[in-house]
Write an enzyme that holds these catalytic residues in place. Sequence first.
Site, PDB file in Angstrom:
ATOM      1  CG  ASP A 199      -4.647  -6.045   5.132  1.00 42.21           C
ATOM      2  OD1 ASP A 199      -5.822  -5.754   5.422  1.00 42.21           O
ATOM      3  OD2 ASP A 199      -3.936  -5.357   4.361  1.00 42.21           O
ATOM      4  N   GLY A 240      -7.253   1.896   2.307  1.00 42.79           N
ATOM      5  CA  GLY A 240      -6.852   2.825   1.251  1.00 42.79           C
ATOM      6  C   GLY A 240      -6.516   4.196   1.794  1.00 42.79           C
TER       7      GLY A 240
HETATM    8 ZN   LIG Z   1      -7.203  -3.002   2.209  1.00 42.21          ZN
END
Ligand SMILES: [Zn+2]
Length: 283
Positions: A82, A209
Amino acid sequence: MALVSIKHQLVRGMQNGYAVPLFNIVDSLIADGIVAAAQAQNAPVILGLYGGHFELPNGRQQVAYARALAESVPQPVSLMLDHGASFEQCMRTIQLGFTDVMLDASKLPLDENIAQTKAVVRAAHAMGVAVEAELGHVGMGSDYQDAESLRKGFTRPDDVERFVSETGVDFLAVAIGTAHGAYAGEPHLALDLLDEIRRRVDIPLVLHGGSGLSTEQFQSAIAHGIAKVNVATDLFMTTARRLSEAATPEASYFALQRVAVESFQERCEHYLSIFGASGQAGG
Ligand SMILES: [Zn+2]
């Protein structure tokens, strides 16, 4: 033995109106909770290791644990880098068995983002690994009230087709109003912008998010074309609160471990369910 690239599942989600979550792992307790949730919901899931965490002293041990765990269940479990920081970091994680990688060159000028993403895609595809990139820039929730600076980072639809065709990227993270961490103020999603992006390309789109959005916001983002949603902050905040409530002087360490794993599992099951991923493991 279900450590697999998530590409097939994301394409399927895009076509059938569900999204697969990426949950960030930071230790074995959260990994246990996530995989238990995938089993309970018979859902695909992505274990995400943040690039900065991969570089920590225990980064490689975490990878070994996550791989063994993923291989022990029948549901499709991806191990994904990530916010990969560089070509080199992407290659190091692929060598260790990651099934998918994200290269985040979103802070760089467009041409440089394209060049770096293209290089990672070429090498990763040679090894059967799918690649996510970010176009536009998803900022921090703590800066959220500065709506003007957030809007400057929004993905520009005019760049999307060129970016996808020149890089050959598999999934695209878009900036449409979400932010990382906790939000200062109410999050708003630019769904009209998402529609415009969706019309221009036909690869799975990704929302970073996720913590702090309402169920309705998640579901409308998915209905408008999002096939992968990254969630981390909510899992950590909720579990920290539950641990502090359970941490009486008499509490045993083992009881607190159980609180943590069960809290992660419960939150992950919630997200798998509202994203429509429950029951999709077999497809
Ligand atoms: Zn992110």
